[in-house]
Motif scaffolding. Sequence first.
Motif, PDB file in Angstrom:
ATOM      1  N   PRO A  67       0.409   5.337  -4.901  1.00 56.59           N
ATOM      2  CA  PRO A  67      -0.818   6.125  -5.002  1.00 56.59           C
ATOM      3  C   PRO A  67      -2.032   5.207  -4.892  1.00 56.59           C
ATOM      4  O   PRO A  67      -2.002   4.055  -5.332  1.00 56.59           O
ATOM      5  CB  PRO A  67      -0.730   6.747  -6.392  1.00 56.59           C
ATOM      6  CG  PRO A  67       0.715   6.690  -6.754  1.00 56.59           C
ATOM      7  CD  PRO A  67       1.279   5.486  -6.053  1.00 56.59           C
ATOM      8  N   ASP A  68      -3.063   5.689  -4.275  1.00 55.16           N
ATOM      9  CA  ASP A  68      -4.279   4.892  -4.061  1.00 55.16           C
ATOM     10  C   ASP A  68      -3.995   3.638  -3.254  1.00 55.16           C
ATOM     11  O   ASP A  68      -4.718   2.654  -3.344  1.00 55.16           O
ATOM     12  CB  ASP A  68      -4.951   4.527  -5.395  1.00 55.16           C
ATOM     13  CG  ASP A  68      -5.342   5.755  -6.192  1.00 55.16           C
ATOM     14  OD1 ASP A  68      -5.743   6.768  -5.572  1.00 55.16           O
ATOM     15  OD2 ASP A  68      -5.246   5.713  -7.425  1.00 55.16           O
ATOM     16  N   GLU A  69      -2.885   3.649  -2.514  1.00 61.35           N
ATOM     17  CA  GLU A  69      -2.503   2.563  -1.609  1.00 61.35           C
ATOM     18  C   GLU A  69      -2.311   1.213  -2.299  1.00 61.35           C
ATOM     19  O   GLU A  69      -2.540   0.168  -1.706  1.00 61.35           O
ATOM     20  CB  GLU A  69      -3.497   2.452  -0.453  1.00 61.35           C
ATOM     21  CG  GLU A  69      -3.493   3.672   0.442  1.00 61.35           C
ATOM     22  CD  GLU A  69      -4.251   3.469   1.732  1.00 61.35           C
ATOM     23  OE1 GLU A  69      -4.980   2.474   1.871  1.00 61.35           O
ATOM     24  OE2 GLU A  69      -4.093   4.325   2.614  1.00 61.35           O
ATOM     25  N   HIS A  70      -1.874   1.214  -3.575  1.00 62.56           N
ATOM     26  CA  HIS A  70      -1.564  -0.074  -4.209  1.00 62.56           C
ATOM     27  C   HIS A  70      -0.122  -0.456  -3.860  1.00 62.56           C
ATOM     28  O   HIS A  70       0.695   0.391  -3.503  1.00 62.56           O
ATOM     29  CB  HIS A  70      -1.828  -0.055  -5.717  1.00 62.56           C
ATOM     30  CG  HIS A  70      -0.862   0.756  -6.510  1.00 62.56           C
ATOM     31  ND1 HIS A  70      -1.013   2.104  -6.729  1.00 62.56           N
ATOM     32  CD2 HIS A  70       0.275   0.402  -7.150  1.00 62.56           C
ATOM     33  CE1 HIS A  70      -0.020   2.546  -7.457  1.00 62.56           C
ATOM     34  NE2 HIS A  70       0.786   1.540  -7.730  1.00 62.56           N
ATOM     35  N   ARG A 120       0.816  -1.216   0.000  1.00 65.45           N
ATOM     36  CA  ARG A 120       0.000   0.000   0.000  1.00 65.45           C
ATOM     37  C   ARG A 120       0.854   1.273   0.000  1.00 65.45           C
ATOM     38  O   ARG A 120       0.433   2.312   0.476  1.00 65.45           O
ATOM     39  CB  ARG A 120      -0.975  -0.013   1.177  1.00 65.45           C
ATOM     40  CG  ARG A 120      -1.940  -1.180   1.120  1.00 65.45           C
ATOM     41  CD  ARG A 120      -3.028  -1.147   2.168  1.00 65.45           C
ATOM     42  NE  ARG A 120      -2.673  -0.583   3.435  1.00 65.45           N
ATOM     43  CZ  ARG A 120      -2.251  -1.263   4.501  1.00 65.45           C
ATOM     44  NH1 ARG A 120      -2.140  -2.577   4.431  1.00 65.45           N
ATOM     45  NH2 ARG A 120      -1.969  -0.652   5.622  1.00 65.45           N
TER      46      ARG A 120
END
Length: 92
Positions: A47-50, A44
């Motif tokens: 970006p966007d916790e991927h 995470r």
Amino acid sequence: MPVAISVDPPEVSRNLAEKSGYTFPILSDPDASVIRRYHLLHPRGGPDEHDIARPAEFLVDSTMTVRWANFTEDLRVRARADDMLVAAKNLR
């Protein structure tokens, strides 16, 4: 020779290399299997916790032995070229 590993799809890595003038290979590892194998997953962290690759640099000698490594949890922090050059000179 430098080599990079990224969770980005091949076309994203290719575009980055062209835009930045990189001439070294970039391994596309979208499922992070190689990144996980080397314990470099930053869960995470993107970006966007991927999931992304943890920032790291390695200096590997001709016998494939890691002679120097730099790890960080901050995407903005990278090894300084001077530090890497000193480590490379010490391999002799």
